[in-house]
Design a protein around this motif. Structure first.
Motif: not given
Length: 896
Positions: A806-809, A821, A826-828, A831-832
């Motif tokens: 879940e962590d897109a960082s 995505y 996963n919307e995160a 965003g990235e």
């Protein structure tokens, strides 16, 4: 066995196509358009490629091509590439069209129309003869001539076409120097009929240049001749490889020489040179004009014949004229030799002389000649056009011995009256990475094996062409016509991964498109403003800008020519496919012609590798497959069917692997341990392995042979067992079996490499998933794209738990995040991906451009805070991200 399976698949697929209930999509027409919008002004042969969605077309299908007014054009087709299911992915087409064909075209299933008179190719033990209808062309299978003769209407208008060159030993440092020079001529070693059909035939001539005095052989060449039914012209694609000693072997002239029979009396002989745009220099070799208006009189009317002569119309022979006119004609000067020289991008001169013992006199001048020369008499002759003539200076056109029975016509790719071609490096001492971003390696700044391709068009004429016709020939030769599928259709075919069409329906999308257009227009103007022209330079962009001098860093180590760094080639090709803009196509074409030839070594110890960015294109010590990879060439190949590019892709597929075995790409940055020295080869997963995968993937789709698929997926299987998948090893260095494609883990650690996916690896990884639909690769690639920067413990935890991450960082905020995505929702990650377009140094909308003028700069220039790396990568990311996260794009432009 693999080929038999593919054939069986194709047969089964054909049965499906002919079964009841076949999809309407499989019978749809394909909209085509003329590049630039207009049909050619001269009857021309055209070849182009069309892609097909997976499963839509079977091998062996026929097609029909027609205009919007239902006029059917002659058509020939062949398969260029396959999808893994055996269906056709790309088809090559050839037709003949001229000014009468207006408007867009439609390609449909159906029986192809035949030309009014089919092209004929006749072969004997010694010769090929090609008959297009209007002309007959003879090629001898060996000897000194590229072609023996060209005939039109029963008359020979050209003969003994040869390649010529002048070798100069060393540099002439001062006017007092007189280095030794020797003439070289072509020696044909093989002739291959590559394709032959009712519309189009291609012959490939290979050989070397041989010294007239020394009998030395060097400068290998490949020349292709393209013939089309009913055409009066022949296209010629000429490639030459430099294989000399750069310290001594200077070229003082390189080009084509053709003998043109002159059968009419001298006053009926004419020379023509094309100038800028529609400009034309046109003179008879003996102008019939004297002092005080004295003229030769028409024996029938008494009128002055000079105006008729200037238009190239037949003038009565000398014995038909009255005595006074004969006396004038006997005393007027006869000009024997003519030349146009383009020593730079901004000026040319025309000169002529009466004989070798007399002076050359100025006859005209201008800025940028379009590159056509004609020599002949009122019964016929030969015109030759050199594409990118002024852009590839120092070029030249020349006619000698026009007053004899046989004129010599020269098309100079490198004019002999310019300076010598100096292939040496720009300095005798190294400049390192820290000071000049230059990878220095002793003995590696070597031009041996670099190549150059030029294109010419030969027009056989039955008279002296009208001025307007010659201007049209020059325009056609300098910008050959091309048919292309529309951007919408190319997008719908699902080729070259995921990329977007222009869309300005929201303020956000409009702002992205404005920035994309701004980058393209800025670099288009930079080519002109900074004169990125020249025989070895044209097509490339510079790497970085010096904002203090207001010049690109042309003289600073690795900051000068880009040499494919961060994929400007891909940027231009995706930009063309999505817009259909002719100006972008011409930039992309020039760049591909350059980077696949000049930036790559085709012979010698570096064969199969390209050179990293440098002041001289071949000057950097880093020689890598990321520069020579097929992934950069396939756009041009498939869109134009260019056989030379096809050769180079195949060449790099073989030589690239061989080169990695010879020259470990990490031999300096990460020297092998004793154990690693026992491996057949080492490479980085990215960019090296990705580049090889692109080569193998291209050869797999071109041949349908699963041997190339096996090389790819033997590597994929290896990677699936590695400790950290695609992130295994310090600097992602692993072992390679060059025969099988198997990879070997040599260090159980998680690594990173900043060039892994920004040198084409991202596009290759995504397209491999799209093409293969392989579950193992999809899992590996998704893991890699999610966890690009993840620490080892996070990576291993993700593997153990099977977490969706879940962590897109930890992803790379570009196309990789967009891919995650698209695969996970996963919307995160969306965003990235969006952060790549809008964050950091990038802002949307048009570039902020400042114009700087004299005396601050030599010529007015546009300045923007941009470099080629950022422009290329941002544009590529935007084009791909807009497609992959299309449902997550904001409507409004985000605030800074």
């Amino acid at each position: 066995m693999n080929r038999n399976i593919r054939i069986l698949n194709t047969l089964l697929f054909t049965l499906l196509l002919t079964a009841p209930g076949v999809s309407e999509a499989q019978n749809r027409s394909v909209p085509l358009q003329w590049l630039g919008g207009d049909a050619p002004a001269v009857e021309s042969g055209i070849s182009w490629g069309v892609p097909w969605p997976r499963g839509e077309v079977a091998a062996g299908e026929s097609f029909t091509l027609q205009t919007t007014s239902a006029v059917r054009l002659p058509l020939q087709n062949w398969t260029m590439a396959y999808w893994p299911d055996g269906s056709v992915k790309w088809t090559g087409f050839a037709t003949v069209a001229g000014p009468g064909v207006s408007g867009d075209l439609q390609l449909e299933r159906g029986e192809s129309a035949a030309p009014d008179e089919a092209l004929q190719v006749r072969e004997s033990e010694t010769i090929y003869e090609i008959d297009t209808g209007p002309i007959q062309f003879q090629i001898v299978k060996w000897g000194g001539d590229l072609f023996r003769s060209i005939r039109r209407g029963g008359r020979e208008v050209a003969r003994a076409g040869q390649l010529v060159g002048v070798l100069q030993q060393g540099v002439a440092e001062s006017p007092a120097d007189s280095p030794d020079r020797e003439e070289y001529r072509s020696k044909v070693e093989s002739v291959t009929l590559e394709s032959s059909g009712p519309v189009r035939a291609v012959l490939k001539v290979e050989g070397v240049h041989k010294g007239v005095r020394s009998a030395r052989e060097w400068l290998p060449f490949v020349v292709r001749f393209y013939f089309y039914a009913g055409s009066e012209s022949v296209r010629m694609v000429h490639s030459v490889v430099y294989d000399g000693d750069a310290e001594q072997d200077m070229i003082n002239g390189l080009g084509l020489k053709v003998k043109v029979p002159m059968q009419e009396q001298v006053h009926n002989r004419h020379i023509r040179f094309s100038g800028p745009e529609q400009g034309l220099w046109a003179e008879p070799i003996q102008p019939m004009v004297g002092r005080g208006g004295r003229f030769a009189a028409d024996p029938a009317t008494g009128d002055d014949l000079y105006p008729e002569q200037l238009e190239g119309r037949p003038i009565p022979e000398m014995h038909e004229l009255d005595e006074r006119s004969q006396n004038f004609l006997s005393d007027w000067a006869i000009w024997n030799d003519f030349r146009l020289t383009q020593p730079n991008a901004d000026g040319f001169t025309i000169e002529k002389r009466t004989n070798p013992r007399s002076a050359w006199i100025p006859a005209g001048a201008g800025t940028r000649a379009s590159g056509l020369v004609f020599a002949g008499d009122t019964g016929g002759g030969l015109a030759v056009s050199l594409k990118d003539f002024w852009q590839s200076y120092p070029s030249g056109l020349e006619v000698r011995n026009a007053a004899s029975g046989e004129a010599d016509l020269f098309v100079w790719l490198w004019a002999p009256d310019s300076h010598e071609m100096d292939m040496r490096h720009y300095d005798t001492q190294p400049h390192g990475l820290q000071a000049a971003y230059e990878d220095v390696q002793q003995g590696f700044s070597d031009a041996y094996g670099v190549a150059r391709t030029s294109e010419m068009t030969l027009f056989a004429t039955g008279s002296v062409p009208e001025r307007e016709d010659l201007a049209d020939m020059a325009a056609m030769g300098s910008t050959p016509p091309l048919i292309t599928a529309t951007p919408e259709y190319l997008h719908s075919a699902g080729v070259f991964g995921y990329w977007s069409l222009p869309d300005r329906s929201t303020p956000f999308k409009a702002a992205v498109e404005e920035r994309l257009d701004s980058y393209i227009d800025f670099y288009k103007n930079a080519v002109e403003q900074h004169r990125w022209y020249g025989f070895w330079d044209f097509g490339d962009f510079m790497h970085s800008y010096d904002f203090n001098r207001n010049v690109w860093r042309y003289d600073l180590g690795g900051m000068a020519w880009a040499n494919t760094e961060l994929m400007p080639d891909m940027w231009l090709w995706y930009s063309f496919m999505r817009t259909g803009r002719e100006d972008i196509f011409r930039m992309a074409e020039a760049m591909t012609r350059h980077t696949q030839e000049v930036d790559v070594h085709h012979l010698g110890r570096f064969a199969g590798l390209g050179s990293r960015h440098n002041v001289r294109h071949w000057g950097d010590g880093a020689k890598e497959v990321r520069i020579s990879q097929s992934a950069l060439k396939r756009y041009y190949y498939y869109l134009t069917t260019d056989e030379r590019t096809g050769d180079l892709m195949r060449e790099m597929t073989r030589k690239g692997v061989e080169a990695i075995v010879r020259l470990d790409p990490m031999r300096i940055a990460q020297p092998p341990t004793e154990e690693e020295q026992e491996l057949p080869a080492r490479l980085r997963i990215g960019p090296d392995w990705f580049a090889l995968v692109g080569n193998w993937m291209t050869e797999w789709e071109r041949t349908g042979d699963d041997i190339w698929k096996e090389k790819i997926f033997n590597g994929v299987e290896s990677l699936s067992g590695f400790s950290y998948g695609l992130r295994t090893g310090r600097n992602l260095v692993v072992g390679l079996d060059p025969e099988s494609g198997e990879l070997f883990e040599i260090e159980e650690s998680a690594g990173e490499y900043n060039l892994a996916t920004i040198m084409g690896g991202g596009q290759i990884g995504i397209e491999l998933s799209q093409i293969s639909q392989d579950e193992t690769w999809d899992e590996l690639w998704l893991e890699y794209t999610k966890l690009y920067y993840a620490p080892e413990e996070v990576f291993l935890q993700n593997r153990e738990t099977g977490s969706e991450g879940e962590d897109a960082s930890y992803t790379r905020p570009d196309r990789l995040a967009a891919w995650v995505y698209m695969k996970t929702g996963n919307e995160a990650f969306a965003g990235e991906a969006l952060r790549r377009i809008t964050g950091g140094p990038f802002s949307l909308g048009p570039l902020q451009i400042e114009q700087v003028t004299g005396p601050q700069v030599l010529n007015p220039v546009d300045v923007a805070r941009v470099n080629t790396n950022n422009a290329a990568q941002w544009s590529l990311s935007a084009i791909e991200i807009l497609e992959m996260i299309s449902d997550e794009l904001p409507n409004e432009v985000p605030e800074d």
